[in-house]
Write a protein that holds these residues in place. Structure first.
Motif, PDB file in Angstrom:
ATOM      1  N   CYS A  53       0.870  -1.168   0.000  1.00 30.60           N
ATOM      2  CA  CYS A  53       0.000   0.000   0.000  1.00 30.60           C
ATOM      3  C   CYS A  53       0.912   1.224   0.000  1.00 30.60           C
ATOM      4  CB  CYS A  53      -0.896  -0.001   1.235  1.00 30.60           C
ATOM      5  SG  CYS A  53      -1.969   1.446   1.322  1.00 30.60           S
ATOM      6  N   CYS A 105       0.736   3.741   1.672  1.00 28.02           N
ATOM      7  CA  CYS A 105       0.963   4.286   3.022  1.00 28.02           C
ATOM      8  C   CYS A 105       2.189   3.633   3.674  1.00 28.02           C
ATOM      9  CB  CYS A 105      -0.270   4.129   3.910  1.00 28.02           C
ATOM     10  SG  CYS A 105      -0.536   2.464   4.527  1.00 28.02           S
ATOM     11  N   CYS A 163      -2.666  -2.740   6.501  1.00 31.06           N
ATOM     12  CA  CYS A 163      -3.222  -1.450   6.928  1.00 31.06           C
ATOM     13  C   CYS A 163      -4.730  -1.435   6.683  1.00 31.06           C
ATOM     14  CB  CYS A 163      -2.554  -0.316   6.152  1.00 31.06           C
ATOM     15  SG  CYS A 163      -2.827  -0.429   4.377  1.00 31.06           S
ATOM     16  N   HIS A 220      -6.340   0.317   4.607  1.00 29.85           N
ATOM     17  CA  HIS A 220      -6.614   0.365   3.167  1.00 29.85           C
ATOM     18  C   HIS A 220      -6.619  -1.038   2.565  1.00 29.85           C
ATOM     19  CE1 HIS A 220      -4.141   3.974   4.353  1.00 29.85           C
ATOM     20  NE2 HIS A 220      -5.362   4.443   4.239  1.00 29.85           N
TER      21      HIS A 220
HETATM   22 ZN    ZN Z   1      -2.358   1.609   3.489  1.00 27.69          ZN
END
Ligand code: ZN
Length: 159
Positions: free
Chosen positions: A104, A106, A116, A118
């Protein structure tokens, strides 16, 4: 990434500060023994409870991330393996879920080896579990192996 370990160890040494070196090393040694015994007992309790194959701290982290995932907008599937996920500030995160790479934008997965919010939301949108993405480092058996070392008494050097 953090100084938590050194701060914790400094807390141990704080009480022994000012002692002669032999006493300082002994205090550290016996503190490590107490820590290993405590964490070994924790492992037995977790195994008996059989709540999860992961340590409780990670389960709490995952619970928080699941809650955060529920508050995200539904991820947009870009193709078979990519998703765009928007947070409440309308910031887009790119989630990639292939057989050999799960990431991801992030970077949480790279840092913590735990999916995470997401990734959890993206996987939920295609009705897949995120559990296979959690690193085996966080299993109770890994924790048990970490603290399975044995210590031995140190005979008095003067005797
Ligand atoms: Zn993420």
């Amino acid at each position: 990434m953090t100084t938590n370990t050194s701060k914790s160890f400094n807390g141990v040494l704080k009480r022994a500060r000012g002692l002669p070196i032999h006493a300082l090393v002994s205090a550290t040694y016996y503190h490590c023994i107490a820590l290993f015994l405590k964490r070994g007992e924790d492992t037995l309790k977790w195994e008996n409870d059989a709540v999860s194959r992961f340590v409780p701290k990670v389960m709490i982290m995952l619970g928080n991330r699941e809650a955060a995932a529920r508050n995200l907008c539904r991820p947009v599937q870009i193709n078979r393996t990519e998703f765009s996920c928007y947070d409440d500030k309308n910031i887009a995160y790119c989630v990639l879920l292939t057989d050999d790479q799960c990431s991801c934008s992030c970077h949480s997965m790279i840092l913590y080896h735990v999916p995470c919010a997401h990734m959890i939301a993206s996987l939920a949108s295609i009705r897949c579990s995120y559990e296979p993405l959690i690193s085996d480092f966080y299993t109770i058996s890994s924790y048990k192996n970490t603290y399975s070392g044995s210590f031995h008494g140190i005979p008095d050097s003067t005797g």
